[in-house]
Each structure stands twice: as C-alpha cells, then as structure tokens.
Design an enzyme around this catalytic site. Structure first.
Site, PDB file in Angstrom:
ATOM      1  N   HIS A   1      -3.796   6.304   5.455  1.00 37.22           N
ATOM      2  CA  HIS A   1      -2.338   6.218   5.465  1.00 37.22           C
ATOM      3  C   HIS A   1      -1.742   7.602   5.192  1.00 37.22           C
ATOM      4  O   HIS A   1      -2.334   8.431   4.504  1.00 37.22           O
ATOM      5  CB  HIS A   1      -1.837   5.274   4.369  1.00 37.22           C
ATOM      6  CG  HIS A   1      -2.019   3.826   4.673  1.00 37.22           C
ATOM      7  ND1 HIS A   1      -2.743   3.367   5.734  1.00 37.22           N
ATOM      8  CD2 HIS A   1      -1.538   2.715   4.035  1.00 37.22           C
ATOM      9  CE1 HIS A   1      -2.710   2.038   5.743  1.00 37.22           C
ATOM     10  NE2 HIS A   1      -1.998   1.622   4.712  1.00 37.22           N
TER      11      HIS A   1
ATOM     12  N   CYS B   1       0.816  -1.219   0.000  1.00 37.15           N
ATOM     13  CA  CYS B   1       0.000   0.000   0.000  1.00 37.15           C
ATOM     14  C   CYS B   1       0.850   1.270   0.000  1.00 37.15           C
ATOM     15  O   CYS B   1       0.615   2.189  -0.797  1.00 37.15           O
ATOM     16  CB  CYS B   1      -0.952  -0.007   1.193  1.00 37.15           C
ATOM     17  SG  CYS B   1      -0.184  -0.429   2.763  1.00 37.15           S
TER      18      CYS B   1
END
Length: 286
Positions: free
Chosen positions: A276, A136
């Site tokens: 994130h 990711c």
C-alpha cells in the site's frame, strides 16, 4: 489458561496473525481452539507444538459460548451472522475482529494501540469487550502522522491511497495473479521476439482484458495492467465507503467523534500484491 477460539485463521490476514503469534510465543499462554466454516471434525492445525484436537464448527453457538476470547479473521458476513446470535445468549467474552462490520458500533473500539492506547485502556475499564482492527490505510496514516493529531495541529487532511490486492483478500490476490498470467500468455510469442511492436503488444493485451472470459469475478474489472479508482460501495454522499472510512474511523480511533477532523480523498486499487502507498495534503493550524 483462557480458551481462545480462532476463526478465519487460513486466510490472508489469519495466516499473518498465526505466524506473528508463533514468533511472539503467544500460544504458550492460551488454550487455542480452531474453528472452520466448512471442515468441522477434521484435524486442527498445530502451532508452536500445541495439539488443538479437532476443528469445531464456526457457526455452532454452543461451542462458541464456551470461549473466553474469540479472534476472527473470517470477514464481515460471518461477523454479521454470528456476533448478534452469540451476544443474545448472554455471552460476555472478548470478541476481537479483523473485519469492518463492527468498527463503528458504539460498544466497539477500533484498535491501533501505538496511537489510541488511552482509548483502549479507558474502554477496558468501562467493560468494553469488542475490539476491532482498523482499516488498513487509516491505520497506516495514523502511524505516520498520528503525532500531529495528538498535538491538535491538524485542521484537515486530503489523502490519496494506492492499495494492493491484499486489502481485498486472498481470493482477489489469486485473481490478480490469474489476470497477470492470462495477459502474459496472450502475447508470449511477441515478447520473445525483440523486433515485435510494443504498440501491437499493447493492443493485444487491451483486447484480452476486454474479453468476457477474462477473470474479474472478484474485482469486477481488470486490475493487472490497470488500476481501479473505486474501492467498496457508493454512499449517498458521493464517496466510496473506503473514502468515508478515512474520515469516520480516523476520528473514532482518536476519540474525536464529537468534534471530528475533516478527512477526505481518493482510494485507488493498484495491481500490487501487498504494498500500500499513500500521499497526504495536510492543512495545519500553525
């Protein structure tokens, strides 16, 4: 119409994928077949009005052999068990995987098409059939600064990542919410009283986090009200595996494994559900 099998479609990644495929009307062009690791024989889900019949057993190699394409979001343990058995039968379909298990295999391509479409296209021409989603934070980094790599301007990168619970999966997201609930419950009376001491509230919260009964089976440590500067396992280099991925996967995605660009940093798990964040220090060649 190609037969496309889906495994792990109920998890965090799989659920997002199903929603996206419905939005893009992708089910109109395939014959979807849904697999399960625990509920074979039950009714399959209906997406975009397509009846897929019954759920198939995700470990049934004979059923998997019938597929033209397999899309799995089930995780690395499933891939490690099933993929080699399936390939050993001579199956020559396309395996598309969200897990990390096959990312560094020679005959697999990490997919990040806005950045490495040239690598993907070349792989397809050369008969590559295994395509894997990237880490990711590596994917986010390359979406942000991929142009600098493309122009050969980067000498090295140091990155600090702040990664949400979602990166560890649905069970970890649930555990974070359970931790939040227990912490709030432990000081509910104090929070309702504006005159209560914030220091006393903090002490009670910390004490709760240290109890043996506090839910940490998935993270291994409290995340709610805290952070964990450690993701994945320790490698001999002294890095965590998550930190190593920043180097290894970045260079594989870009096709630079023979002349890699140094990438290092620190990966931190934070108490957010899906957000994130990253900070970069980049040395440029000019």
């Amino acid at each position: 119409m190609q037969n496309v099998g889906f495994i792990g479609w109920r998890g965090m990644v799989g659920s997002v994928l199903m929603d996206r495929m419905v939005q893009e009307n992708d089910f109109a062009n395939i014959n979807p077949i849904f697999f399960t690791t625990s509920q074979a024989g039950q009714k399959a889900p209906v997406f975009a009005g397509k009846d897929a019949g019954e759920l198939k057993n995700a470990f049934d190699i004979e059923e998997l052999k019938k597929l033209d394409i397999i899309v799995t979001c089930q995780g690395g343990d499933y891939t490690n068990e099933v993929y080699p058995k399936l390939k050993a039968t001579g199956w020559n379909g396309y395996w598309i995987d969200a897990a990390s298990a096959l990312r560094m295999e020679k005959d697999a391509i990490i997919v990040l098409d806005p950045v490495n479409q040239h690598v993907i296209s070349e792989g397809l021409k050369n008969g590559i059939k295994t395509f894997v989603g990237g880490n990711c934070t590596v994917s986010l980094m390359l979406m942000a600064i991929g142009g600098l790599f493309e122009k050969d301007l980067v000498e090295w990168v140091s990155v600090a990542t702040y990664q949400a619970a979602s990166g560890a999966g649905a069970k970890n997201m649930r555990e974070l919410l359970s931790q939040m609930g227990e912490l709030e419950a432990s000081v509910k009376a104090e929070l309702a009283n504006p005159a209560s001491s914030i220091l006393e509230i903090e002490r009670k919260v910390t004490a709760k986090m240290r109890e043996d009964s506090f839910p940490t089976d998935n993270f291994g440590a409290p995340l709610a009200g805290s952070l964990i500067p450690w993701i994945d396992k320790l490698l001999e280099s002294g890095q965590t595996k998550e930190e190593w991925k920043g180097y290894a996967e970045t260079n594989k995605i870009l096709g630079l494994s023979d002349n890699p660009i140094p990438v290092d940093g620190l990966c931190v798990r934070i108490g957010a559900l899906r957000c994130h964040s990253q900070a970069f220090t980049i040395k440029l060649k000019k």
